[in-house]
Enzyme design. Structure first.
Site, PDB file in Angstrom:
ATOM      1  N   HIS A  63       0.824  -1.210   0.000  1.00 35.20           N
ATOM      2  CA  HIS A  63       0.000   0.000   0.000  1.00 35.20           C
ATOM      3  C   HIS A  63       0.862   1.266   0.000  1.00 35.20           C
ATOM      4  O   HIS A  63       0.529   2.256  -0.662  1.00 35.20           O
ATOM      5  CB  HIS A  63      -0.978  -0.026   1.173  1.00 35.20           C
ATOM      6  CG  HIS A  63      -2.011  -1.115   1.035  1.00 35.20           C
ATOM      7  ND1 HIS A  63      -2.259  -2.044   2.025  1.00 35.20           N
ATOM      8  CD2 HIS A  63      -2.814  -1.455  -0.012  1.00 35.20           C
ATOM      9  CE1 HIS A  63      -3.189  -2.889   1.605  1.00 35.20           C
ATOM     10  NE2 HIS A  63      -3.544  -2.561   0.373  1.00 35.20           N
ATOM     11  N   ASP A  87     -10.181  -3.268   0.204  1.00 40.59           N
ATOM     12  CA  ASP A  87      -9.770  -3.416   1.609  1.00 40.59           C
ATOM     13  C   ASP A  87      -9.449  -2.067   2.246  1.00 40.59           C
ATOM     14  O   ASP A  87      -9.365  -1.954   3.459  1.00 40.59           O
ATOM     15  CB  ASP A  87      -8.561  -4.355   1.708  1.00 40.59           C
ATOM     16  CG  ASP A  87      -7.429  -3.904   0.786  1.00 40.59           C
ATOM     17  OD1 ASP A  87      -7.246  -4.539  -0.257  1.00 40.59           O
ATOM     18  OD2 ASP A  87      -6.759  -2.896   1.098  1.00 40.59           O
ATOM     19  N   ASP A 157      -5.759  -0.865  -8.106  1.00 41.19           N
ATOM     20  CA  ASP A 157      -5.434  -1.869  -7.077  1.00 41.19           C
ATOM     21  C   ASP A 157      -6.378  -3.045  -7.265  1.00 41.19           C
ATOM     22  O   ASP A 157      -7.307  -3.271  -6.473  1.00 41.19           O
ATOM     23  CB  ASP A 157      -5.590  -1.246  -5.683  1.00 41.19           C
ATOM     24  CG  ASP A 157      -5.338  -2.249  -4.579  1.00 41.19           C
ATOM     25  OD1 ASP A 157      -5.867  -2.060  -3.456  1.00 41.19           O
ATOM     26  OD2 ASP A 157      -4.627  -3.249  -4.828  1.00 41.19           O
ATOM     27  N   ASP A 160      -6.012 -10.182  -9.483  1.00 41.20           N
ATOM     28  CA  ASP A 160      -5.251 -10.649 -10.646  1.00 41.20           C
ATOM     29  C   ASP A 160      -6.166 -10.722 -11.862  1.00 41.20           C
ATOM     30  O   ASP A 160      -7.385 -10.672 -11.721  1.00 41.20           O
ATOM     31  CB  ASP A 160      -4.643 -12.019 -10.310  1.00 41.20           C
ATOM     32  CG  ASP A 160      -3.481 -11.862  -9.338  1.00 41.20           C
ATOM     33  OD1 ASP A 160      -3.710 -11.985  -8.124  1.00 41.20           O
ATOM     34  OD2 ASP A 160      -2.355 -11.559  -9.806  1.00 41.20           O
TER      35      ASP A 160
HETATM   36  N1  SAM Z   1      -3.554  -5.864  -3.257  1.00 43.76           N
HETATM   37  C1  SAM Z   1      -4.297  -6.927  -3.898  1.00 43.76           C
HETATM   38  C2  SAM Z   1      -3.480  -7.569  -4.975  1.00 43.76           C
HETATM   39  O1  SAM Z   1      -2.450  -7.009  -5.311  1.00 43.76           O
HETATM   40  O2  SAM Z   1      -3.886  -8.631  -5.426  1.00 43.76           O
HETATM   41  C3  SAM Z   1      -5.600  -6.402  -4.419  1.00 43.76           C
HETATM   42  C4  SAM Z   1      -6.399  -5.775  -3.342  1.00 43.76           C
HETATM   43  S1  SAM Z   1      -8.038  -5.379  -3.543  1.00 43.76           S
HETATM   44  C5  SAM Z   1      -8.763  -6.537  -2.481  1.00 43.76           C
HETATM   45  C6  SAM Z   1      -8.565  -5.895  -5.171  1.00 43.76           C
HETATM   46  C7  SAM Z   1      -9.947  -5.322  -5.406  1.00 43.76           C
HETATM   47  O3  SAM Z   1     -10.252  -5.217  -6.804  1.00 43.76           O
HETATM   48  C8  SAM Z   1     -11.085  -6.167  -4.806  1.00 43.76           C
HETATM   49  O4  SAM Z   1     -11.739  -5.417  -3.826  1.00 43.76           O
HETATM   50  C9  SAM Z   1     -12.008  -6.478  -5.997  1.00 43.76           C
HETATM   51  O5  SAM Z   1     -13.367  -6.526  -5.650  1.00 43.76           O
HETATM   52  C10 SAM Z   1     -11.680  -5.311  -6.907  1.00 43.76           C
HETATM   53  N2  SAM Z   1     -12.015  -5.487  -8.333  1.00 43.76           N
HETATM   54  C11 SAM Z   1     -11.825  -6.583  -9.101  1.00 43.76           C
HETATM   55  N3  SAM Z   1     -12.248  -6.356 -10.369  1.00 43.76           N
HETATM   56  C12 SAM Z   1     -12.723  -5.072 -10.398  1.00 43.76           C
HETATM   57  C13 SAM Z   1     -13.275  -4.240 -11.416  1.00 43.76           C
HETATM   58  N4  SAM Z   1     -13.433  -4.701 -12.670  1.00 43.76           N
HETATM   59  N5  SAM Z   1     -13.633  -2.965 -11.105  1.00 43.76           N
HETATM   60  C14 SAM Z   1     -13.452  -2.490  -9.835  1.00 43.76           C
HETATM   61  N6  SAM Z   1     -12.942  -3.233  -8.807  1.00 43.76           N
HETATM   62  C15 SAM Z   1     -12.565  -4.507  -9.103  1.00 43.76           C
END
Ligand code: SAM
Length: 283
Positions: A63, A87, A157, A160
């Site tokens: 972060h 998060d 953020d 994958d």
């Molecule tokens: N730090 C982590 C990593 O490097 O893998 C990622 C953290 S964060 C939990 C990832 C976030 O992306 C999740 O809350 C997920 O719901 C969100 N997310 C996934 N696809 C998305 C999209 N198309 N638009 C917006 N948010 C999305």
């Protein structure tokens, strides 16, 4: 009774395994499988679709590097956009910058925000309540392709590139980022652990290069993103942003008054120095 085990499913033939001393919450949301559990060493851990997203013990590395590198390189960011980041860890670091006037966060899954507020409160540390923050529940690609707002720094953020996160590594998303990035602005994105996800660097570079004058990567080792250093994509038309001397970054860092546990101006500058095999993957 032996503790249940969580075995990450990101890689076909290799996985990290956590003892789940206690499962705090588990649900299949509208978008993904979410589990939050306690582990004796890593603290509270959150995974989405079988892939580790964040742990209390090592989240600060990721972060801080995803936030302070672009913001201190830019030096005058007023409006910041976060895509994903449910998060709240990135948001916590962004709101530490007093000069930032507005932060918009576009997260696809409201349950991730709600559950992380409850079970990982130190990640957001109240940032969701900061008066400068606007939370939008939407697919990030929709937002960047339709918003009429412009941002100095955009931070993706995401999960994958599997499931809902896949679109955040696509050309339509990057084109959307380009259209809502202010002149002189910079885009950074989580771009996988390069030793294990080599094609992510190659495809991101190929897709970003037609859109931005300067496309590069920077890195940091995040222990629970297993397999070596995590790479962060860097894209801007403001090429000098990446070349600033450490003295400039240090002056800004000290003026910000921000306390960190990983980030330093020297680490900032050094993080752009990439190993030969990564440079080769960039093409
Ligand atoms: N730090 C982590 C990593 O490097 O893998 C990622 C953290 S964060 C939990 C990832 C976030 O992306 C999740 O809350 C997920 O719901 C969100 N997310 C996934 N696809 C998305 C999209 N198309 N638009 C917006 N948010 C999305």
């Amino acid at each position: 009774m032996s503790a249940m085990l969580f075995s990450e499913t990101l890689h076909e033939s290799w996985a990290q395994t956590f003892k789940m001393e206690q499962v705090l919450f588990e649900v299949r949301t509208e978008h993904q499988h979410l589990v939050i559990f306690r582990n004796a060493y890593w603290g509270t851990v959150m995974a989405l679709d079988g892939i580790i997203q964040t742990t209390e013990k090592d989240e600060f590395i990721y972060h801080e590097m995803m936030t302070h590198v672009p913001l201190l390189a830019h030096g005058d960011a007023k409006k910041v956009l976060i895509i994903g980041g449910g998060d709240g860890g990135i948001l916590r670091e962004v709101v530490k910058h007093a000069a930032v006037e507005a932060v918009t966060q576009v997260e696809i899954d409201a349950q991730v925000i709600e559950m992380c507020k409850q079970y990982l409160p130190n990640h957001s540390a109240g940032a969701f309540e900061d008066p400068r923050v606007t939370i939008i529940i939407d697919d990030g690609v929709n937002f960047v392709r339709t918003t009429d707002e412009q941002f100095d720094v955009i931070i993706s953020d995401s999960t994958d590139p599997v499931g809902p996160g896949e679109v955040l590594f696509s050309s339509p998303f990057y084109e959307g980022v380009k259209r809502c990035l202010k002149p002189g602005g910079v885009f950074v994105a989580q771009n996988g652990v390069v030793f294990m996800q080599r094609d992510e660097v190659t495809t991101s570079a190929q897709r970003l290069r037609p859109l931005f004058a300067d496309v590069h990567f920077y890195h940091a080792a995040v222990p629970t993103y297993v397999g070596g250093a995590m790479t962060f994509a860097w894209a801007t038309d403001n090429t000098p942003l990446r070349q600033q001397p450490v003295e400039v970054i240090r002056e800004r860092f000290e003026r910000s008054g921000i306390q960190t546990r990983y980030y330093t101006p020297e680490v900032h500058v050094a993080s752009f120095a990439l190993p030969q095999y990564v440079l080769a993957l960039m093409g």
